[in-house]
Design an enzyme around this catalytic site. Structure first.
Site, PDB file in Angstrom:
ATOM      1  N   SER A 144       0.852  -1.190   0.000  1.00 35.60           N
ATOM      2  CA  SER A 144       0.000   0.000   0.000  1.00 35.60           C
ATOM      3  C   SER A 144       0.887   1.239   0.000  1.00 35.60           C
ATOM      4  CB  SER A 144      -0.883   0.015   1.248  1.00 35.60           C
ATOM      5  OG  SER A 144      -1.577   1.249   1.358  1.00 35.60           O
ATOM      6  N   TYR A 157      -1.450  -0.966  10.131  1.00 35.72           N
ATOM      7  CA  TYR A 157      -1.591  -1.295   8.712  1.00 35.72           C
ATOM      8  C   TYR A 157      -0.363  -0.817   7.941  1.00 35.72           C
ATOM      9  CZ  TYR A 157      -3.625  -1.103   3.973  1.00 35.72           C
ATOM     10  OH  TYR A 157      -3.876  -1.247   2.633  1.00 35.72           O
TER      11      TYR A 157
END
Length: 268
Positions: A144, A157
């Site tokens: 990401s 995350y």
């Protein structure tokens, strides 16, 4: 850096394939002629995706929880029994987060790392002997932009996505002479249920979308860009809007400037 003209007849195994980025990647790979192995926890949802793919009969649904090592070993055996080889492994299954560090329990921290890092490491280690024996194949990790930048409400995350990126770099170096390639995709905001399913501090699904994701790139556009880059043999693939691309460039050129930008950013 192996290039491919097409995916005709290639076997592509995709995790998190029942929805979102995984479903879009499955659709694009099928359009390119691949035989797609779809994996997620719910078989019925995988079958709904499979029957909608081009040439549905050449694809396969294998339900498995990627955090369960026994299920992953069994899934790998099924893939080899049915298809005999694996050309691309796309580690896509993931879990996002929308909570401040001060609000996030250690149980939630560990749950996110389990899905976004440890399960991908285990699946890759399970498949790697097959790829090394073939002397060919590509391992793909969907990281990401958050793993490159680190932003508010996404600490665990961001950390997990950064960790899998670094693990992938090490893997790439170790298998460079063995015919196995490694790519990492860094999506920015894409229109999926990622925000709805993101964990809050207590480890429960947030349950609603946010503007950035709702106004992000279409999932099928993400998949087209990603598969095209993978066919070219690219190893570092950033896919997103102008803000995300700008952020990744600034992160390389001037980290201190990036940190100032992030502090001012209205992200949730």
């Amino acid at each position: 850096m192996a290039k491919l003209n097409s995916l005709d007849g290639k076997v592509v195994w995709i995790t998190g394939a029942s929805s979102g980025l995984g479903k879009a990647l499955a659709q694009e790979c099928a359009l390119q002629g691949a035989q797609v192995i779809l994996t997620a926890r719910r078989f019925e949802e995988l079958e709904n995706v499979r029957v909608g793919l081009l040439n549905p009969d050449q694809h396969l649904s294998i339900a498995a929880d990627i955090t369960d090592e026994a299920q992953i070993r069994h899934a790998h055996e099924q893939v080899l029994k049915c298809k005999g080889r694996i050309d691309w492994l796309i580690n896509n299954a993931g879990l996002s987060q929308r909570a401040l560090i001060s609000e996030t329990s250690m149980q939630t921290e560990r749950a996110i790392l389990e899905v976004d890092y440890f399960s991908q490491v285990f699946l890759t280690k399970t498949v790697l002997p097959t790829l090394l024996a073939q002397k060919s194949g590509r391992v793909v990790f969907v990281s990401s932009v958050a793993g490159l930048l680190g932003t508010q409400y996404r600490a665990s995350y961001s950390a997990a996505k950064a960790a899998i990126h670094m693990w992938a770099n090490s893997l790439r170096a170790e298998v460079a002479d063995d015919g196995v390639d490694v790519s990492v995709i860094f999506p920015g905001f894409v229109k999926t249920n990622v925000s709805i399913n993101a964990l809050n501090g207590e480890g429960k699904a947030q349950g609603f979308d946010n503007d950035a994701t709702a106004n992000g790139l279409e999932a099928d556009e993400f998949a087209k860009i990603s598969v095209k880059a993978l066919l070219k043999g690219e190893e570092y693939i950033v896919v997103g809007g102008r803000k995300e691309l700008l952020g990744t460039w600034v992160s390389r050129l001037s980290p201190s400037t990036l940190y100032k930008m992030i502090r001012k950013a209205k992200v949730k």
